[in-house]
Design an enzyme around this catalytic site. Structure first.
Site, PDB file in Angstrom:
ATOM      1  N   HIS A 218     -39.459  58.164 -75.131  1.00  0.00           N
ATOM      2  CA  HIS A 218     -39.988  59.464 -75.530  1.00  0.00           C
ATOM      3  C   HIS A 218     -39.191  60.546 -74.808  1.00  0.00           C
ATOM      4  O   HIS A 218     -38.974  60.439 -73.600  1.00  0.00           O
ATOM      5  CB  HIS A 218     -41.475  59.554 -75.161  1.00  0.00           C
ATOM      6  CG  HIS A 218     -42.095  60.863 -75.508  1.00  0.00           C
ATOM      7  ND1 HIS A 218     -42.410  61.203 -76.798  1.00  0.00           N
ATOM      8  CD2 HIS A 218     -42.436  61.916 -74.727  1.00  0.00           C
ATOM      9  CE1 HIS A 218     -42.931  62.416 -76.796  1.00  0.00           C
ATOM     10  NE2 HIS A 218     -42.961  62.876 -75.555  1.00  0.00           N
TER      11      HIS A 218
ATOM     12  N   ASP B 178     -47.587  57.701 -78.052  1.00  0.00           N
ATOM     13  CA  ASP B 178     -47.169  58.018 -76.674  1.00  0.00           C
ATOM     14  C   ASP B 178     -48.241  57.698 -75.636  1.00  0.00           C
ATOM     15  O   ASP B 178     -48.371  58.387 -74.632  1.00  0.00           O
ATOM     16  CB  ASP B 178     -46.763  59.502 -76.559  1.00  0.00           C
ATOM     17  CG  ASP B 178     -45.655  59.864 -77.521  1.00  0.00           C
ATOM     18  OD1 ASP B 178     -44.806  59.004 -77.794  1.00  0.00           O
ATOM     19  OD2 ASP B 178     -45.647  61.010 -78.000  1.00  0.00           O
TER      20      ASP B 178
END
Length: 183
Positions: A93, A134
């Protein structure tokens, strides 16, 4: 993906790329993978996400995959794939999690949020993938400073430049047994 395949080919990473999967038939990554002898698959996800999940899990199993690396794959994975590869799906990420993640937080949006928050550092986070964007356990994080005068574009460029080496270093540590994933 390109950096990972190149690291494997150069002997810098002890691993085998078994399959590259995309939902986009025109993805340049598929062409690159095929040119380097890596099997490829295109699995459309829009029309029937349940069937796509079944096909993805089966394609990974058929290829003998042990560890899934998401590199530019922006679709939520389905329950069959998540269950079959629990704690074996890695994503990178472009921000520090959990602060700058979640649904809708990808690409430049992350860097805009970092600058908007006045954060002194940004970076990238490698995490295990679960059913929430996430959210899975953090495997590793690497930071870069946010400089006075940074724009989302300049911060994005600095994070993007760091990501391939960071992912390769993390995969190298996993392959060597220096970094253990939960069972």
């Amino acid at each position: 993906m390109r950096a990972i395949i190149s690291a494997i080919e150069s002997g810098d990473l002890q691993a085998r790329p078994l399959i590259a999967v995309s939902n986009n038939r025109k993805a340049a990554a598929l062409e690159f993978a095929a040119a380097h002898g890596v099997a490829t698959a295109v699995i459309p996800t829009q029309a029937d996400p349940v069937a796509a999940d079944e096909m993805l899990a089966q394609a990974l199993e058929n290829a003998g995959v042990e560890l899934v690396v998401l590199s530019g794959y922006l679709r939520r994975l389905g329950p069959r794939t998540l269950a079959r590869y629990q704690n074996r799906i890695l994503n990178i990420h472009p921000g520090l999690l959990p602060e700058f993640g979640g649904e809708g937080m990808y690409g430049r949006k992350v860097h805009e949020a970092v600058i908007g928050a006045g954060a002194g550092a940004s970076g990238a986070t490698i995490h295990l993938v679960d059913e929430i964007y996430d959210h899975g356990p953090i495997v590793d994080r690497r930071t870069v400073p946010v400089h006075a005068g940074d724009t989302p574009e300049s911060l994005e460029a600095r994070v993007t430049a760091m990501e391939p080496g960071f992912f390769i270093d993390t995969l190298r540590r996993i392959a060597a047994g220096d970094l253990e994933l939960p069972s």
